[in-house]
Design an enzyme around this catalytic site. Structure first.
Site, short mmCIF file in Angstrom:
data_model
loop_
_atom_site.label_atom_id
_atom_site.label_comp_id
_atom_site.label_asym_id
_atom_site.label_seq_id
_atom_site.Cartn_x
_atom_site.Cartn_y
_atom_site.Cartn_z
N GLY A 265 0.86 -1.18 0.00
CA GLY A 265 0.00 0.00 0.00
C GLY A 265 0.90 1.23 0.00
O GLY A 265 1.18 1.86 -1.02
N CYS A 332 -10.49 22.35 16.77
CA CYS A 332 -10.60 22.78 18.16
C CYS A 332 -10.43 21.60 19.11
O CYS A 332 -11.39 21.08 19.69
CB CYS A 332 -11.88 23.54 18.38
SG CYS A 332 -11.76 25.12 17.55
C1 LIG Z 1 -3.17 -2.28 5.17
C2 LIG Z 1 -2.88 -3.57 4.52
C3 LIG Z 1 -1.85 -3.69 3.59
C4 LIG Z 1 -0.95 -2.54 3.21
O1 LIG Z 1 -0.06 -2.18 4.19
P1 LIG Z 1 1.04 -1.06 3.88
O2 LIG Z 1 1.81 -0.96 5.15
O3 LIG Z 1 0.33 0.19 3.52
O4 LIG Z 1 1.86 -1.53 2.74
C5 LIG Z 1 -1.66 -4.92 2.97
N1 LIG Z 1 -2.44 -5.98 3.27
C6 LIG Z 1 -3.46 -5.90 4.15
C7 LIG Z 1 -4.29 -7.09 4.41
C8 LIG Z 1 -3.71 -4.70 4.81
O5 LIG Z 1 -4.70 -4.63 5.71
#
Ligand SMILES: *Cc1c(COP(=O)(O)O)cnc(C)c1O
Length: 404
Positions: A265, A332
Site C-alpha cells: 500500500g 478545536c
Molecule cells: C493495510 C494492509 C496492507 C498494506 O499495508 P502497507 O503498510 O500500507 O503496505 C496490505 N495488506 C493488508 C491485508 C492490509 O490490511
C-alpha cells in the site's frame, strides 16, 4: 533515481486549485511499482495494491494501467476496483470482522477470497465445499531470529487465524472439502528487516505441506518507505533475491511451484503524495512559535493518530532564515502536525508542503469541525488534473434529514 514534483509545480497547483490540496504524482507510483517488479523478477510474483491507502478511482485506474492487481478490505473497495476495470481474478478481498454476507458478496463478484476467521471458514466450507477456492489468512506469530514465536504478528492481534490452530483448520478443510489455494500473512507496517518476511515465508512453507491444492503464498505488506532524508527503506532487492532463493529451494525439495503475492500500500503511494496547506497565522507564545495552517487532523490524521513523522517544507520562502516552529491545524482540540520543526521563516500566507502524503492521508480524512474535505489533484505527464472537487458547504448536510 527518485521522481519528485518540483516546488514550482506544487506552488502553481496550490495557486490554481487552492489549498489545502492533495497532489499525487502518477510517474512516482509507477517508479515504485517497477522497483518491486524488478526486485522480484526471478520469482513468479504478483502485486496487489492495498487500496485502503488511497482509493481515488483515478489512482485505481492508474494502478490497473501500470499492471498492478488490487487488495481490498471492504466490499466497497472491491466494487470500486471492478469499476476501475480490474478483472475479478486480479482482486483479492481481505476483510476482517465482516459478516458472512459480505464474504458471499465477494464470492458472487468472483474475486479471490482471503478468510481470516475459523467460523467463517467453516460456514464457507459447509455452503460451497470445493466449488470456490479460498485463501486462508494466518497469524504466524513471528519473532526475529526464531521459530514459531511471538513478536511481529503479535498474539493479541485480531487478524488472521493463529498457526497454532492449524489442526482445527485442517479438520474444517477435510470435513467440508474446502479448496484452499492460498496462504496469507500480513504482520504489520514499516518492516525494514527483510528477514521478517523470510521467516514468515518459512512458516508458510511448513504449513503448505498440509494443503495439496496450494497455488500461492501471500506475504502481505509492511514495506517501509523513507519519511526523512536519512530514513531507511525496506531493501526490496535483497528481499527479492532471498525470496527467489527460498522458492527455488522449496521447489527443489518438494517439486511444488508456488506463486508469491504481495500487497503493498504505502510503498506504492506514500512518496507520490504531497499535501499543500497555507499558513494562516504565526503565533508567538511564551513557550513556542506556532505556525497555524488552514488544515487539521481532519485532513491528515497520521501525526495525531500514529505519531507519524511527515517532513514539512515552506515552499514559498525557501531562502528565509530557519526558525523552530510547532506546526498546528485549526481543529478545536489538540491538533499538532509537527513539534519543534526547523522551517524557513513562515509568514502568513506561505504554502507549506507535507511529504509522504499519498498513503492514509486523504483516505482517512473527515468533516470534523464541519470543515470541508480538500481537493485531490493528479499530475501525469507534467499535467495537473483535478480528480476530486473540494467539498462545498452543502456536502455537510447531504444525507441529513431535517425533521425539526
Ligand atoms: C493495510 C494492509 C496492507 C498494506 O499495508 P502497507 O503498510 O500500507 O503496505 C496490505 N495488506 C493488508 C491485508 C492490509 O490490511
Amino acid at each position: 533515481m527518485s521522481l519528485k514534483l518540483s516546488t514550482k509545480q506544487l506552488i502553481s497547483i496550490a495557486n490554481e486549485f487552492g489549498t489545502p490540496v492533495y497532489v499525487y504524482h502518477a510517474e512516482k507510483i509507477e517508479e515504485q511499482f517497477k522497483k518491486l517488479k524488478e526486485a522480484f523478477k526471478n520469482s513468479n510474483s504478483k502485486f496487489f495494491y492495498a487500496c485502503k491507502a488511497l482509493t481515488n478511482i483515478n489512482i485505481l485506474k492508474w494502478m490497473k494501467q501500470i499492471g498492478a492487481s488490487l487488495d481490498c478490505v471492504s466490499i466497497n473497495e472491491v466494487m470500486l476496483g471492478l469499476r476501475a476495470g480490474f478483472e475479478p481474478k486480479d482482486i483479492l478481498f481481505t476483510p476482517n470482522c465482516v459478516d458472512f454476507e459480505e464474504i458471499e458478496a465477494g464470492k458472487n463478484l468472483g474475486v479471490n477470497l482471503n478468510i481470516d476467521n475459523i467460523s467463517i471458514l467453516e460456514q464457507f466450507g459447509n455452503r460451497y465445499a470445493h466449488s470456490y477456492p479460498v485463501c486462508i489468512r494466518l497469524n504466524p506469530h513471528i519473532m526475529a531470529g526464531g521459530n514459531y514465536k511471538i513478536s511481529t504478528g503479535h498474539v493479541d492481534s485480531k487478524f488472521g487465524i493463529s498457526i497454532h490452530q492449524l489442526r482445527h483448520i485442517e479438520r474444517i478443510v477435510k470435513t467440508t472439502n474446502l479448496n484452499v489455494t492460498g496462504l496469507h500473512m500480513h504482520t504489520g507496517s514499516e518492516i525494514k528487516d527483510v528477514n521478517v518476511f523470510i521467516e514468515g515465508l518459512e512458516v508458510m512453507f511448513e504449513i503448505a505441506r498440509h494443503f495439496q491444492n496450494l497455488e500461492f503464498i501471500d506475504l502481505g505488506s509492511g514495506f517501509k518507505v523513507p519519511y526523512q532524508h536519512d530514513d531507511p527503506e525496506t531493501d526490496v532487492n535483497q528481499l527479492g533475491a532471498k525470496v527467489a532463493e527460498a522458492f527455488a529451494a522449496y521447489e527443489k525439495e518438494t517439486g511444488r511451484k508456488l506463486q508469491i503475492w504481495f500487497e503493498p500500500g504505502k510503498y506504492l503511494v506514500s512518496e507520490a503524495g504531497y499535501f499543500v496547506v497555507k499558513a494562516n497565522v504565526v503565533k508567538q507564545t511564551t513557550a513556542t512559535v506556532f505556525a497555524g495552517v488552514n488544515s487539521g487532523f481532519n485532513h491528515l490524521i497520521r501525526p495525531m493518530f500514529y505519531e507519524a513523522f511527515h517532513r514539512i517544507e515552506n515552499i514559498t520562502n525557501p531562502k528565509g532564515a530557519e526558525r523552530i516552529y510547532t506546526v498546528v491545524g485549526n481543529i478545536c482540540e489538540t491538533d499538532t502536525f509537527a513539534w519543534d520543526r526547523k522551517l524557513n521563516e513562515v509568514r502568513e500566507g506561505d504554502f507549506l508542503v507535507f511529504f509522504n502524503a499519498g498513503a492514509y492521508g486523504f483516505e482517512m480524512s473527515s468533516n470534523f469541525n464541519s470543515r470541508l474535505k480538500p481537493a485531490e489533484v493528479l499530475v501525469k505527464d507534467g499535467e495537473p488534473k483535478l480528480i476530486r472537487k473540494p467539498d462545498v458547504f452543502e456536502d455537510l448536510l447531504r444525507n441529513q434529514i431535517e425533521v425539526l
